[in-house]
Design a protein around this motif. Structure first.
Motif, PDB file in Angstrom:
ATOM      1  N   PRO A 170       0.833  -1.206   0.000  1.00  0.00           N
ATOM      2  CA  PRO A 170       0.000   0.000   0.000  1.00  0.00           C
ATOM      3  C   PRO A 170       0.870   1.260   0.000  1.00  0.00           C
ATOM      4  CG  PRO A 170       0.298  -0.794   2.229  1.00  0.00           C
ATOM      5  CD  PRO A 170       1.160  -1.668   1.352  1.00  0.00           C
ATOM      6  N   LYS A 171       0.230   2.409   0.027  1.00  0.00           N
ATOM      7  CA  LYS A 171       1.004   3.647   0.185  1.00  0.00           C
ATOM      8  C   LYS A 171       1.561   3.704   1.607  1.00  0.00           C
ATOM      9  CE  LYS A 171      -1.446   6.280  -3.277  1.00  0.00           C
ATOM     10  NZ  LYS A 171      -2.706   6.922  -3.533  1.00  0.00           N
ATOM     11  N   ILE A 172       0.683   3.372   2.562  1.00  0.00           N
ATOM     12  CA  ILE A 172       1.116   3.375   3.964  1.00  0.00           C
ATOM     13  C   ILE A 172       0.806   2.011   4.559  1.00  0.00           C
ATOM     14  CG2 ILE A 172       0.802   4.437   6.241  1.00  0.00           C
ATOM     15  CD1 ILE A 172      -0.046   6.976   4.783  1.00  0.00           C
ATOM     16  N   LEU A 173       1.845   1.364   5.053  1.00  0.00           N
ATOM     17  CA  LEU A 173       1.659   0.075   5.715  1.00  0.00           C
ATOM     18  C   LEU A 173       1.789   0.306   7.222  1.00  0.00           C
ATOM     19  CD1 LEU A 173       1.531  -3.094   5.622  1.00  0.00           C
ATOM     20  CD2 LEU A 173       4.037  -3.034   5.699  1.00  0.00           C
ATOM     21  N   VAL A 174       0.754  -0.067   7.963  1.00  0.00           N
ATOM     22  CA  VAL A 174       0.854   0.027   9.421  1.00  0.00           C
ATOM     23  C   VAL A 174       0.994  -1.383   9.962  1.00  0.00           C
ATOM     24  CG1 VAL A 174      -0.198   0.847  11.546  1.00  0.00           C
ATOM     25  CG2 VAL A 174      -0.658   2.049   9.415  1.00  0.00           C
ATOM     26  N   ILE A 175       2.034  -1.609  10.745  1.00  0.00           N
ATOM     27  CA  ILE A 175       2.159  -2.911  11.407  1.00  0.00           C
ATOM     28  C   ILE A 175       1.836  -2.683  12.879  1.00  0.00           C
ATOM     29  CG2 ILE A 175       3.716  -3.907   9.688  1.00  0.00           C
ATOM     30  CD1 ILE A 175       6.055  -3.462  11.623  1.00  0.00           C
ATOM     31  N   GLU A 176       0.744  -3.271  13.318  1.00  0.00           N
ATOM     32  CA  GLU A 176       0.308  -3.039  14.699  1.00  0.00           C
ATOM     33  C   GLU A 176       0.303  -4.343  15.477  1.00  0.00           C
ATOM     34  OE1 GLU A 176      -2.623  -4.050  16.313  1.00  0.00           O
ATOM     35  OE2 GLU A 176      -4.066  -4.523  14.742  1.00  0.00           O
ATOM     36  N   GLY A 177       0.637  -4.245  16.744  1.00  0.00           N
ATOM     37  CA  GLY A 177       0.597  -5.457  17.549  1.00  0.00           C
ATOM     38  C   GLY A 177       1.553  -5.405  18.722  1.00  0.00           C
ATOM     39  N   LEU A 178       1.938  -6.595  19.141  1.00  0.00           N
ATOM     40  CA  LEU A 178       2.748  -6.699  20.344  1.00  0.00           C
ATOM     41  C   LEU A 178       4.210  -6.323  20.099  1.00  0.00           C
ATOM     42  CD1 LEU A 178       1.325 -10.149  21.574  1.00  0.00           C
ATOM     43  CD2 LEU A 178       0.853  -7.912  22.592  1.00  0.00           C
ATOM     44  N   HIS A 179       4.742  -6.631  18.899  1.00  0.00           N
ATOM     45  CA  HIS A 179       6.199  -6.545  18.721  1.00  0.00           C
ATOM     46  C   HIS A 179       6.698  -5.757  17.503  1.00  0.00           C
ATOM     47  CE1 HIS A 179       5.541 -10.580  20.714  1.00  0.00           C
ATOM     48  NE2 HIS A 179       6.473 -10.116  21.517  1.00  0.00           N
ATOM     49  N   PRO A 180       6.126  -4.645  17.121  1.00  0.00           N
ATOM     50  CA  PRO A 180       6.663  -4.006  15.907  1.00  0.00           C
ATOM     51  C   PRO A 180       8.080  -3.451  16.071  1.00  0.00           C
ATOM     52  CG  PRO A 180       4.958  -2.639  16.894  1.00  0.00           C
ATOM     53  CD  PRO A 180       4.946  -3.940  17.637  1.00  0.00           C
TER      54      PRO A 180
END
Ligand SMILES: Nc1ncnc2c1ncn2[C@@H]1O[C@H](COP(=O)(O)OP(=O)(O)OP(=O)(O)O)[C@@H](O)[C@H]1O
Ligand SMILES: O=C(CO)[C@H](O)[C@H](O)COP(=O)(O)O
Length: 402
Positions: A170-180
């Motif tokens: 994507p244009k903006i990738l968000v990685i969300e969670g416990l361990h980014p």
């Protein structure tokens, strides 16, 4: 026709990675293999895409479970416009959310041990041994460089690892969670990082509200689950906040002596200085120390009122600016009064913060600093994205973080 093939074997968790590309067709084929717990090889993907000019920026959002990541994501995607939805026609239990500009992937999908596997091995989902950081790194790196991947899915309903889903860059990738921010390699791919730091008291109050009221859990089981996670939370999740460019810290109010209800909150937005494309928000006068009680003629405040603080400070040896709000708004439309005293908001027009807050008045935290600061960070991320894209257009080789 030039064809290149790279094959590498990763050391951890028997992960294998193979990629081949053909320069004549501007296409890339990426194959990810993972050997699962029962030692059968699962192939993650064969993808062919055309991605000549794709520029993906990567945002990391870290927090414990039930600490407001989804709410934050909804505010963020709204700043970019358009609704975020799970991949069309895909697994109904997918954790991914896609909008025109952003794709949010949940790092729970990189659990290498399913629920039964964790139970058998006696590890929690917070333990790095229950997660596949090699695959996480390879796939985030691939997406960042414009290559689609087939990402595994951790199914929260069944507790199993489901068949993978295709994720396009994507244009903006968000990685969300416990361990980014846990793995150094993944961390190095982040253009901006955020940590939601919810104090134990507040986490407990929110868990009770959600898991007791909405999911029928008992008070005892909620307490036991928080206690069971705490050692791993302290060891593996909490330390990530030292790497974050922005931390939203949520604490009990100081306006009510000995408050133990956890309803009125003191929220601190801790913003690192010197981060490329990110200039901290300030109150009245940049770099000064300010204490401000806005209640009076222009802002309606019932007990216990509202208090803002702004000051320079240090946080894990980094120079930071901290904006703090204690208390809650009675009338959200009056937020414009507060907004007019904040500078460097990266809004596109006067009143945009208030407009965003009013648009999502029903989201948790809309009457306090959690909603306000999440919205501000959303505007900052949009600004960072726009600067990065503009900069990359003029200097293609440069990246946000050296
Ligand atoms: N700012 C807030 N103010 C009050 N309550 C909140 C706030 N943010 C979240 N909560 C509470 O916490 C719950 C979990 O929020 P949310 O789903 O956004 O968290 P999450 O980190 O995505 O959770 P999970 O990882 O378990 O999916 C909400 O249902 C709500 O009860
Ligand atoms: O910490 C978590 C992240 O959200 C979850 O507990 C973890 O993903 C395990 O999920 P589940 O409890 O559904 O098996």
């Amino acid at each position: 026709m030039a064809v290149s093939t790279i094959y590498s074997t990763q050391s951890l968790n028997s992960t294998h990675f193979l990629t081949s590309s053909s320069s004549s067709s501007t296409s890339k084929h990426v194959f990810f293999y993972r050997r699962n717990q029962s030692q059968t090889n699962r192939r993650f993907n064969t993808t062919i895409i055309t991605c000549a000019q794709q520029q993906t920026i990567v945002i990391g959002l870290a927090a414990d479970s039930g600490c407001g990541k989804s709410t934050f994501m909804r505010r963020l995607t709204s700043v970019f416009g358009g609704a975020a939805e799970p991949p069309r026609g895909g697994n109904p239990d997918s954790n991914t959310l896609i909008s025109d500009t952003t794709t949010v992937i949940c790092l729970d999908d990189y659990h290498s041990l399913d629920r039964t596997g964790r139970k058998e091995k006696g590890v929690t989902a917070l333990d790095p041994r229950a997660n596949d950081f090699d695959l996480m790194y390879e796939q985030v790196k691939a997406l960042k460089s414009g290559v689609a991947v087939e990402k595994p899915i951790y199914n929260h309903v069944t507790g199993l690892l489901d068949a993978p889903e295709l994720i396009q860059p994507p244009k903006i990738l968000v990685i969300e969670g416990l361990h980014p921010m846990f793995d150094e390699r993944v961390r190095s791919l982040l253009d901006f990082s955020i940590y939601l730091d919810i104090s134990n008291e507040v986490k407990f109050a929110w868990k009770i509200q959600r898991d007791m009221a909405e999911r029928g859990h008992s008070l005892e089981s909620i307490k036991a689950s928080i206690e069971a996670r705490k050692p791993d939370f302290d060891a593996f999740i909490d330390p990530q906040k030292q790497y974050a460019d922005a931390v939203i810290e949520v604490l009990p109010t100081q306006l009510i002596p000995d408050d133990n209800e956890g309803k009125v909150l003191r929220v601190r937005l801790i913003m690192k200085e010197g981060v490329k494309y990110f200039s901290p928000v300030y109150l009245f006068d940049e770099g000064s120390t300010i204490s401000w009680i806005p209640c009076g003629r222009k802002l309606t405040c019932s007990y216990p009122g509202i208090k803002f603080n702004y000051e320079p400070d240090s946080y894990f040896d980094n120079e930071v600016s901290i904006l703090e709000m204690d208390g809650q708004f009675d009338r959200l439309d009056e937020l414009i009064y507060v907004e007019s005293h904040l500078s460097n908001l990266s809004s596109k027009f006067y009143g945009e913060v208030t407009q965003q807050m009013l648009k999502h008045a029903d989201f948790p935290g809309s009457n306090n600093g959690t909603g306000l600061f999440q919205t501000i960070v959303g505007l900052k991320i949009r600004d960072l994205y726009e600067q990065l894209i503009a900069n990359k257009a003029t200097a293609p080789a440069e990246t946000a973080k050296a």
